[in-house]
Scaffold this motif. Structure first.
Motif, PDB file in Angstrom:
ATOM      1  N   ALA A 106      28.551  29.431  32.456  1.00 20.01           N
ATOM      2  CA  ALA A 106      27.902  28.707  33.549  1.00 20.01           C
ATOM      3  C   ALA A 106      28.103  29.532  34.813  1.00 20.01           C
ATOM      4  O   ALA A 106      29.244  29.806  35.203  1.00 20.01           O
ATOM      5  CB  ALA A 106      28.515  27.315  33.723  1.00 20.01           C
TER       6      ALA A 106
ATOM      7  N   TRP B  44      21.587  21.631  34.456  1.00 23.61           N
ATOM      8  CA  TRP B  44      21.732  23.021  34.017  1.00 23.61           C
ATOM      9  C   TRP B  44      20.524  23.452  33.212  1.00 23.61           C
ATOM     10  O   TRP B  44      19.942  22.653  32.477  1.00 23.61           O
ATOM     11  CB  TRP B  44      23.011  23.181  33.181  1.00 23.61           C
ATOM     12  CG  TRP B  44      24.214  22.868  33.996  1.00 23.61           C
ATOM     13  CD1 TRP B  44      24.809  21.641  34.141  1.00 23.61           C
ATOM     14  CD2 TRP B  44      24.922  23.765  34.859  1.00 23.61           C
ATOM     15  NE1 TRP B  44      25.858  21.733  35.036  1.00 23.61           N
ATOM     16  CE2 TRP B  44      25.946  23.020  35.491  1.00 23.61           C
ATOM     17  CE3 TRP B  44      24.795  25.128  35.170  1.00 23.61           C
ATOM     18  CZ2 TRP B  44      26.833  23.595  36.400  1.00 23.61           C
ATOM     19  CZ3 TRP B  44      25.693  25.694  36.077  1.00 23.61           C
ATOM     20  CH2 TRP B  44      26.696  24.938  36.677  1.00 23.61           C
TER      21      TRP B  44
ATOM     22  N   ILE C 242      27.449  21.693  31.053  1.00 20.50           N
ATOM     23  CA  ILE C 242      28.577  22.523  31.506  1.00 20.50           C
ATOM     24  C   ILE C 242      29.812  22.304  30.640  1.00 20.50           C
ATOM     25  O   ILE C 242      30.696  23.159  30.581  1.00 20.50           O
ATOM     26  CB  ILE C 242      28.883  22.273  33.006  1.00 20.50           C
ATOM     27  CG1 ILE C 242      29.837  23.353  33.542  1.00 20.50           C
ATOM     28  CG2 ILE C 242      29.427  20.867  33.242  1.00 20.50           C
ATOM     29  CD1 ILE C 242      30.066  23.310  35.038  1.00 20.50           C
TER      30      ILE C 242
ATOM     31  N   ALA D 178      30.505  25.245  28.262  1.00 24.33           N
ATOM     32  CA  ALA D 178      30.704  26.603  28.763  1.00 24.33           C
ATOM     33  C   ALA D 178      32.107  27.120  28.418  1.00 24.33           C
ATOM     34  O   ALA D 178      33.079  26.371  28.466  1.00 24.33           O
ATOM     35  CB  ALA D 178      30.494  26.643  30.275  1.00 24.33           C
TER      36      ALA D 178
ATOM     37  N   VAL E 259      33.257  29.418  33.582  1.00 20.75           N
ATOM     38  CA  VAL E 259      32.488  28.807  34.664  1.00 20.75           C
ATOM     39  C   VAL E 259      32.705  29.622  35.940  1.00 20.75           C
ATOM     40  O   VAL E 259      33.842  29.823  36.365  1.00 20.75           O
ATOM     41  CB  VAL E 259      32.902  27.335  34.893  1.00 20.75           C
ATOM     42  CG1 VAL E 259      32.113  26.722  36.041  1.00 20.75           C
ATOM     43  CG2 VAL E 259      32.703  26.505  33.618  1.00 20.75           C
TER      44      VAL E 259
END
Ligand SMILES: Nc1ncnc2c1ncn2[C@@H]1O[C@H](COP(=O)(O)OP(=O)(O)O)[C@@H](O)[C@H]1O
Ligand SMILES: [Mg+2]
Length: 193
Positions: free
Chosen positions: A50, A88, A117, A120, A123
């Motif tokens: 992300a 996202w 997210i 992920a 990040v």
């Protein structure tokens, strides 16, 4: 210089310092940050990253996003929702972005939902400043990443990208603020705590 007393004042101070950074220096800083990150195995190994598409005088993420994608990672970028939470969508190369709300570039891909997210492995977040002791992150004031980071597990590295001098002491914290674990600066990557 007097210590900034609140978030508003600190944001003003950092934004004004950022505006004074010459474009050549900003470009060099962005390259250094990108290389520092791409050197790390936990960055190289992350299958789903992300990240965000930087704007204006932030350290540029454009080269980083491209390199991650080029190396085969799936890169998701935020799409700002009307309530300031973050949806996202998947980056799929330079031709897959278009200006969204507030003119920020967003992927044209399907919106995958605010919970994307959660999947992920890494990040990468924007910040105006990070507290070197607590990892508290100062954002632009929308609280979007406080909401998004609440969905990220404790073992997932969260890295804020900063210009030199933005890893500081005394970032004001509120109960809703979510800390970061790393700050990536042109001079290197700093692990918090
Ligand atoms: N988890 C949350 N749910 C709803 N609103 C939130 C949440 N976290 C933060 N906010 C909102 O975002 C606002 C700005 O947060 P702040 O931490 O000052 O911004 P930033 O993190 O962008 O620097 C807060 O005053 C609050 O209203
Ligand atoms: Mg916050």
């Amino acid at each position: 210089m007097e210590r900034p007393v609140d978030k508003l004042e600190l944001r003003r101070e950092i934004r004004s310092a950022r505006r004074a950074i010459p474009e050549s220096e900003r470009r060099a800083a962005s390259t250094a940050i990108r290389e520092n990150l791409l050197d790390r195995p936990w960055v190289q190994m992350a299958g789903l990253v992300a990240c965000y598409w930087s704007a204006e005088d932030e350290p540029s993420t454009h080269g980083l996003v491209f390199a991650l994608w080029k190396h085969g990672a799936t890169v998701i970028l935020p799409v700002l929702r009307p309530d300031d939470d973050l949806d996202w969508a998947v980056y799929d190369g330079p031709d897959t972005l278009a200006p969204g709300r507030l003119g920020i570039m967003e992927p044209i891909d399907t919106r995958r939902g605010v919970d994307t997210i959660r999947t992920a492995a890494l990040v990468v977040v924007p910040a105006l400043a990070v507290d070197r002791t607590t990892g508290v992150r100062l954002g632009r004031g929308g609280g979007s990443y406080d909401r998004a980071l609440a969905r990220v597990g404790p073992n997932v590295p969260v890295v804020a990208l900063l210009h030199e001098g933005e890893l500081i002491d005394g970032v004001p914290a509120e109960p809703h603020d979510r800390p970061v674990g790393f700050a990536a600066l042109p001079s290197g990557i700093v692990r918090i705590g």
